[in-house]
Design a protein around this motif. Sequence first.
Motif, PDB file in Angstrom:
ATOM      1  N   LYS A 181       0.846  -1.195   0.000  1.00 55.04           N
ATOM      2  CA  LYS A 181       0.000   0.000   0.000  1.00 55.04           C
ATOM      3  C   LYS A 181       0.881   1.245   0.000  1.00 55.04           C
ATOM      4  CE  LYS A 181      -3.634  -2.635   0.447  1.00 55.04           C
ATOM      5  NZ  LYS A 181      -4.539  -2.850  -0.701  1.00 55.04           N
ATOM      6  N   ASN A 182       0.480   2.235  -0.796  1.00 46.03           N
ATOM      7  CA  ASN A 182       1.287   3.451  -0.870  1.00 46.03           C
ATOM      8  C   ASN A 182       0.984   4.449   0.238  1.00 46.03           C
ATOM      9  OD1 ASN A 182      -1.161   4.564  -1.632  1.00 46.03           O
ATOM     10  ND2 ASN A 182      -0.587   4.874  -3.780  1.00 46.03           N
ATOM     11  N   ASN A 183       0.043   4.120   1.117  1.00 50.20           N
ATOM     12  CA  ASN A 183      -0.283   5.015   2.229  1.00 50.20           C
ATOM     13  C   ASN A 183       0.247   4.482   3.559  1.00 50.20           C
ATOM     14  OD1 ASN A 183      -2.005   2.849   2.435  1.00 50.20           O
ATOM     15  ND2 ASN A 183      -3.845   4.062   2.835  1.00 50.20           N
ATOM     16  N   LYS A 184       1.101   3.478   3.481  1.00 48.46           N
ATOM     17  CA  LYS A 184       1.676   2.897   4.696  1.00 48.46           C
ATOM     18  C   LYS A 184       3.197   2.891   4.609  1.00 48.46           C
ATOM     19  CE  LYS A 184      -2.213  -0.118   5.923  1.00 48.46           C
ATOM     20  NZ  LYS A 184      -2.621  -1.503   6.238  1.00 48.46           N
TER      21      LYS A 184
ATOM     22  N   GLU B 199       7.330  -3.528  -6.833  1.00 44.49           N
ATOM     23  CA  GLU B 199       6.149  -3.865  -7.630  1.00 44.49           C
ATOM     24  C   GLU B 199       5.025  -4.156  -6.633  1.00 44.49           C
ATOM     25  OE1 GLU B 199       3.104  -5.159  -9.613  1.00 44.49           O
ATOM     26  OE2 GLU B 199       4.074  -6.746  -8.454  1.00 44.49           O
ATOM     27  N   PRO B 200       3.970  -3.329  -6.598  1.00 41.98           N
ATOM     28  CA  PRO B 200       3.011  -3.389  -5.490  1.00 41.98           C
ATOM     29  C   PRO B 200       2.185  -4.665  -5.406  1.00 41.98           C
ATOM     30  CG  PRO B 200       2.261  -1.875  -7.202  1.00 41.98           C
ATOM     31  CD  PRO B 200       3.652  -2.263  -7.557  1.00 41.98           C
ATOM     32  N   ILE B 201       1.915  -5.327  -6.510  1.00 38.01           N
ATOM     33  CA  ILE B 201       1.057  -6.514  -6.464  1.00 38.01           C
ATOM     34  C   ILE B 201       1.781  -7.681  -5.806  1.00 38.01           C
ATOM     35  CG2 ILE B 201      -0.225  -8.197  -7.845  1.00 38.01           C
ATOM     36  CD1 ILE B 201      -0.604  -5.994  -9.937  1.00 38.01           C
ATOM     37  N   THR B 202       3.023  -7.919  -6.220  1.00 37.80           N
ATOM     38  CA  THR B 202       3.778  -9.063  -5.690  1.00 37.80           C
ATOM     39  C   THR B 202       4.644  -8.709  -4.494  1.00 37.80           C
ATOM     40  OG1 THR B 202       5.626  -8.622  -7.191  1.00 37.80           O
ATOM     41  CG2 THR B 202       3.890 -10.098  -7.976  1.00 37.80           C
TER      42      THR B 202
ATOM     43  N   ARG C 160       7.780   3.898  -5.616  1.00 37.32           N
ATOM     44  CA  ARG C 160       9.067   4.283  -5.030  1.00 37.32           C
ATOM     45  C   ARG C 160       8.863   4.736  -3.586  1.00 37.32           C
ATOM     46  NH1 ARG C 160      13.904   7.394  -7.920  1.00 37.32           N
ATOM     47  NH2 ARG C 160      14.026   5.230  -8.675  1.00 37.32           N
ATOM     48  N   PHE C 161       9.631   4.121  -2.684  1.00 36.68           N
ATOM     49  CA  PHE C 161       9.656   4.509  -1.278  1.00 36.68           C
ATOM     50  C   PHE C 161      11.046   5.057  -0.957  1.00 36.68           C
ATOM     51  CE2 PHE C 161       6.165   1.574  -1.506  1.00 36.68           C
ATOM     52  CZ  PHE C 161       5.261   1.975  -0.535  1.00 36.68           C
TER      53      PHE C 161
END
Length: 468
Positions: free
Chosen positions: A257-260, A372-375, A290-291
């Motif tokens: 998740k991009n909000n965590k 890669e957010p899904i995997t 990207r984090f």
Amino acid sequence: MSCSTKCCLIVWSVIGGLLAILGGILIPVGDTLINKEISKEAVIENGTIAYENWIETGSPVYRSFWIFHVTNPDQIINGGKPELQQKGPYTYLVRYIPKANVTQHQNSTVTFWQPNGAVFQRHLSIGSEEETHTVLNLAVAAAPAMFKPFQGILNNYIKKSNSSLFQVRSVKEILWGYTDPFLQQIPLPSLDKTTGVFYPNNGTADGPYNVYNGKDDISKVAIIDKYKEKSSLSYWSDSYCDMINGTDAASFPPHVKNNKRLYFFSSEICRSIYGLFKNEYELKGIKLYRFVVPKESLDSPDKNPDNHCYCTDESISRNCTAAGVLDLSKCQGGKPVYLSLPHFLHASEFILKSVNGLSPNEEEHQTFIDVEPITGFTMHFAKRLQINIMFTRSNKIEIMSKLQTDFVFPVVWLNETALIDDERAKMFKSSILFPMKVLEIVQIVLITFGSVVFLACSITLCVRSSRK
């Protein structure tokens, strides 16, 4: 309207409706099938995609070093301000040895050791690793902090060995170790006479790590359960700072998740840390998040109270108000090693201004991870760190008696990076993204075609019936 025409319209209207409904049903069913397949392939178990990339890094991992060459060593010893020039990169291939002693356990965890190695890459370097530079003398600078009650005796050993606060060494010696003449003078049989920024490295291994394999709970896959057989660290004397959080950053649990916050642990910095979402972009046809490691992760405790337990010396940290550096002495055998971002990025101004020649900027010196957010697979990353030695003025050591101030002195900074190659990207897209795309297209086609047919036939029936 004839019976045959009416019947045909009714039949196609029903068919269209059924196709649209089928397309709608495929959305949750398809998502379930995809999630099931991802959960299967993300498990760290022999035969899965995750295991193949976990046991041995699929893409080459390089570690580039920039040495801080000192241009005015004599002036510094006599109270001058250090003038530094970075020299590099000198690049090595690392993480090329597969994980060792891999053992699967019945409690859904897997234990392993991470071997260390480094192979010099001349084609990616500015010069040979035999090139020499004038750098801080690691042993002499660190000795006063390690042997505080014996500084007068240390002064005699320094003179006897003809050592100084600075020395000329090759890149290979600076990074991987050399026999130090000053240390050879100290009559302690247990004291290792070899020193180097990353000594020892080759032939060693980090661990053991115990991580969840995701077999029972995919949301915990790759998360570290224990490091060196302990579920927490013992460096910081605080339960919060000693926590081991997240993975080793090679991969993360699926559905990022991009909000965590994205947590990961690094034994090199002796703590857990986190990344915050910065942006979404596409790399080789793969959507990535990207984090970045944020400024507040190395903020002073007065700005970020969570960092209170990383303040280990109030005098050096100016009553815990200094930012941007991390005291690693407790996990470095008492050596006054201080970690920072390259060029003291996000550090307090007085630390940056204690030396000349540094130019911090986020694009070049920030640490980031592209996932890669899904995997949850890491496709690109850059770990950027700077190694510094802390030393102070000492009236009992001649070469340190005229220093103008206390120093967190830069020695070397590194950029460890990896990027998914074209072959791996192609394989990932064909095995993971392509089936998902096909299913998405089928869903859209069924819903669109079915809806159009249903509406067209239904409207035609209504219009013809009203005319009649």
